[in-house]
Design an enzyme around this catalytic site. Sequence first.
Site, PDB file in Angstrom:
ATOM      1  N   GLY A   1      -4.255-108.966  -6.948  1.00 34.88           N
ATOM      2  CA  GLY A   1      -4.400-107.534  -6.597  1.00 34.88           C
ATOM      3  C   GLY A   1      -3.049-106.929  -6.272  1.00 34.88           C
ATOM      4  O   GLY A   1      -2.937-106.081  -5.379  1.00 34.88           O
TER       5      GLY A   1
ATOM      6  N   ILE B   1      -5.330-107.336 -12.957  1.00 31.87           N
ATOM      7  CA  ILE B   1      -6.465-107.349 -13.878  1.00 31.87           C
ATOM      8  C   ILE B   1      -6.195-106.376 -15.012  1.00 31.87           C
ATOM      9  O   ILE B   1      -5.359-105.475 -14.878  1.00 31.87           O
ATOM     10  CB  ILE B   1      -7.808-106.980 -13.174  1.00 31.87           C
ATOM     11  CG1 ILE B   1      -7.689-105.669 -12.401  1.00 31.87           C
ATOM     12  CG2 ILE B   1      -8.296-108.119 -12.304  1.00 31.87           C
ATOM     13  CD1 ILE B   1      -9.010-105.130 -11.869  1.00 31.87           C
TER      14      ILE B   1
ATOM     15  N   TYR C   1     -19.054-102.863   2.795  1.00 28.71           N
ATOM     16  CA  TYR C   1     -17.657-103.245   3.007  1.00 28.71           C
ATOM     17  C   TYR C   1     -17.559-104.131   4.249  1.00 28.71           C
ATOM     18  O   TYR C   1     -16.971-105.205   4.223  1.00 28.71           O
ATOM     19  CB  TYR C   1     -16.809-101.982   3.187  1.00 28.71           C
ATOM     20  CG  TYR C   1     -15.322-102.224   3.358  1.00 28.71           C
ATOM     21  CD1 TYR C   1     -14.555-102.719   2.307  1.00 28.71           C
ATOM     22  CD2 TYR C   1     -14.678-101.926   4.558  1.00 28.71           C
ATOM     23  CE1 TYR C   1     -13.190-102.912   2.453  1.00 28.71           C
ATOM     24  CE2 TYR C   1     -13.314-102.116   4.705  1.00 28.71           C
ATOM     25  CZ  TYR C   1     -12.582-102.612   3.649  1.00 28.71           C
ATOM     26  OH  TYR C   1     -11.225-102.815   3.800  1.00 28.71           O
TER      27      TYR C   1
ATOM     28  N   LYS D   1     -16.639-108.029   4.696  1.00 31.98           N
ATOM     29  CA  LYS D   1     -15.469-108.439   5.492  1.00 31.98           C
ATOM     30  C   LYS D   1     -15.844-109.494   6.534  1.00 31.98           C
ATOM     31  O   LYS D   1     -15.083-110.444   6.760  1.00 31.98           O
ATOM     32  CB  LYS D   1     -14.822-107.221   6.167  1.00 31.98           C
ATOM     33  CG  LYS D   1     -14.065-106.328   5.204  1.00 31.98           C
ATOM     34  CD  LYS D   1     -12.972-107.088   4.481  1.00 31.98           C
ATOM     35  CE  LYS D   1     -12.267-106.290   3.424  1.00 31.98           C
ATOM     36  NZ  LYS D   1     -11.395-107.099   2.564  1.00 31.98           N
TER      37      LYS D   1
HETATM   38  P1  NAD Z   1      -6.452-101.412  -3.348  1.00 31.55           P
HETATM   39  O1  NAD Z   1      -7.788-100.880  -3.770  1.00 31.55           O
HETATM   40  O2  NAD Z   1      -5.302-100.481  -3.312  1.00 31.55           O
HETATM   41  O3  NAD Z   1      -6.066-102.642  -4.297  1.00 31.55           O
HETATM   42  C1  NAD Z   1      -6.977-103.628  -4.660  1.00 31.55           C
HETATM   43  C2  NAD Z   1      -6.397-104.438  -5.788  1.00 31.55           C
HETATM   44  O4  NAD Z   1      -7.392-105.375  -6.240  1.00 31.55           O
HETATM   45  C3  NAD Z   1      -6.007-103.608  -7.020  1.00 31.55           C
HETATM   46  O5  NAD Z   1      -4.722-104.025  -7.469  1.00 31.55           O
HETATM   47  C4  NAD Z   1      -7.053-103.977  -8.061  1.00 31.55           C
HETATM   48  O6  NAD Z   1      -6.557-103.927  -9.370  1.00 31.55           O
HETATM   49  C5  NAD Z   1      -7.369-105.411  -7.650  1.00 31.55           C
HETATM   50  N1  NAD Z   1      -8.654-105.902  -8.149  1.00 31.55           N
HETATM   51  C6  NAD Z   1      -9.826-105.223  -8.273  1.00 31.55           C
HETATM   52  N2  NAD Z   1     -10.752-106.053  -8.823  1.00 31.55           N
HETATM   53  C7  NAD Z   1     -10.170-107.250  -9.006  1.00 31.55           C
HETATM   54  C8  NAD Z   1     -10.605-108.490  -9.535  1.00 31.55           C
HETATM   55  N3  NAD Z   1     -11.846-108.661 -10.013  1.00 31.55           N
HETATM   56  N4  NAD Z   1      -9.717-109.525  -9.563  1.00 31.55           N
HETATM   57  C9  NAD Z   1      -8.447-109.376  -9.115  1.00 31.55           C
HETATM   58  N5  NAD Z   1      -7.972-108.222  -8.637  1.00 31.55           N
HETATM   59  C10 NAD Z   1      -8.823-107.167  -8.574  1.00 31.55           C
HETATM   60  O7  NAD Z   1      -6.671-102.139  -1.945  1.00 31.55           O
HETATM   61  P2  NAD Z   1      -5.589-102.412  -0.790  1.00 31.55           P
HETATM   62  O8  NAD Z   1      -5.566-101.213   0.080  1.00 31.55           O
HETATM   63  O9  NAD Z   1      -4.326-102.921  -1.373  1.00 31.55           O
HETATM   64  O10 NAD Z   1      -6.353-103.549   0.026  1.00 31.55           O
HETATM   65  C11 NAD Z   1      -6.153-104.926  -0.183  1.00 31.55           C
HETATM   66  C12 NAD Z   1      -7.002-105.689   0.797  1.00 31.55           C
HETATM   67  O11 NAD Z   1      -6.706-105.265   2.143  1.00 31.55           O
HETATM   68  C13 NAD Z   1      -8.512-105.477   0.632  1.00 31.55           C
HETATM   69  O12 NAD Z   1      -9.185-106.656   0.964  1.00 31.55           O
HETATM   70  C14 NAD Z   1      -8.817-104.414   1.670  1.00 31.55           C
HETATM   71  O13 NAD Z   1     -10.170-104.443   2.074  1.00 31.55           O
HETATM   72  C15 NAD Z   1      -7.886-104.819   2.787  1.00 31.55           C
HETATM   73  N6  NAD Z   1      -7.617-103.723   3.716  1.00 31.55           N
HETATM   74  C16 NAD Z   1      -6.933-102.618   3.308  1.00 31.55           C
HETATM   75  C17 NAD Z   1      -6.706-101.580   4.200  1.00 31.55           C
HETATM   76  C18 NAD Z   1      -5.948-100.346   3.795  1.00 31.55           C
HETATM   77  O14 NAD Z   1      -5.860 -99.387   4.597  1.00 31.55           O
HETATM   78  N7  NAD Z   1      -5.361-100.296   2.596  1.00 31.55           N
HETATM   79  C19 NAD Z   1      -7.205-101.669   5.503  1.00 31.55           C
HETATM   80  C20 NAD Z   1      -7.927-102.796   5.883  1.00 31.55           C
HETATM   81  C21 NAD Z   1      -8.101-103.836   4.974  1.00 31.55           C
END
Ligand code: NAD
Length: 318
Positions: free
Chosen positions: A8, A35, A143, A147
């Site tokens: 990701g 991906i 969600y 988590k």
């Molecule tokens: P994002 O949506 O910006 O990025 C998610 C990434 O996952 C993307 O690059 C997407 O292409 C990839 N992805 C989607 N489906 C996939 C698959 N089948 N296989 C591999 N990759 C895949 O999310 P983010 O903000 O970078 O968050 C990353 C993690 O951190 C997540 O678990 C999210 O829940 C957690 N998180 C984020 C925040 C925030 O504020 N951004 C807060 C709390 C937790």
Amino acid sequence: MKNVLVIGSTGQIGSELTRELRKHCGSDNVVAGYIKGCEPTGELKEGGPAAECDVTNPEMIAEVVKKHNIDTIYNLAALLSVVAENKPKLAWKIGIDGLWNVLEVARENKCAVFTPSSIGSFGTSTPHEMTPQDTVQRPGTIYGVSKVTTELLSDYYQKKYGVDTRSVRFPGLISYLTPPGGGTTDYAVDIFYSAVKGEKFVCPIAKGTRMDMMYMPDAMQACINLMEADPEKLIHHNGFNVTAMSFDPEQIFNEIKKHKPNFEMEYDVDPLKQGIADSWPDSLDDSCARAEWGWNPKFDLNAMTVDMLDKLSKKLLG
Ligand code: NAD
């Protein structure tokens, strides 16, 4: 942490974490997993190796891990809170079936794994002020359900198979490089875009709704410092509360207004986002992270606002 895979890597966190890890571990030693349809571009692509790595495809994960001799996996694949609520089955497939695949590959190849949890893992029955590390987790969103499961499954693999799983519960993350992917706290990023563009901001979250937040440079430190922490000192492994600030829309608006006196905001509350926000903590107690691995964020609301406005102005206005 010698050879790292970021699954990701093109998302809000991954795009910055991959760069940071390349500085930390060496450019050739950090693989940007992506991906189809979300391939890395620019510096992310040029700056080191990349490989297609879909968490729903266990053979693909295993192949990348073996080819690059990976010892540490940052698994960032997930659908964020608002998107997940509209696609619950897909959210489970990516977040939980995908995590299972990653953990199995990690078990077979002796990799450490970091899979972020979130303040979304809490629900309305959780104490909302100074939410403790160990407390009620009965979220009402898919969600949140995924988590809590992420934390439990990661703990299970740690206890049962000795896989070195570690993670934090991130609050809303604020950054300027890559736009957020559809979460409840996205407004705290969007407000900066409006301020820099000189537009009025329409806020989807109601006045008085406090949520924990963090600036991306601190989030990077959390990702790296926890994975490098002395295992002897860790009492918890997954789901460390971490926070840097807690504010409501008025507070961030007023902070931005100090630098942009003509900035305006009005409210148009989104019921889905507001419902999710109301179920989340108002402030987290992150004392376990501070005690067990030295968590110590650098950016408060004031420092983050100054840096965000500066960096975003350079990005948008040149
Ligand atoms: P994002 O949506 O910006 O990025 C998610 C990434 O996952 C993307 O690059 C997407 O292409 C990839 N992805 C989607 N489906 C996939 C698959 N089948 N296989 C591999 N990759 C895949 O999310 P983010 O903000 O970078 O968050 C990353 C993690 O951190 C997540 O678990 C999210 O829940 C957690 N998180 C984020 C925040 C925030 O504020 N951004 C807060 C709390 C937790």
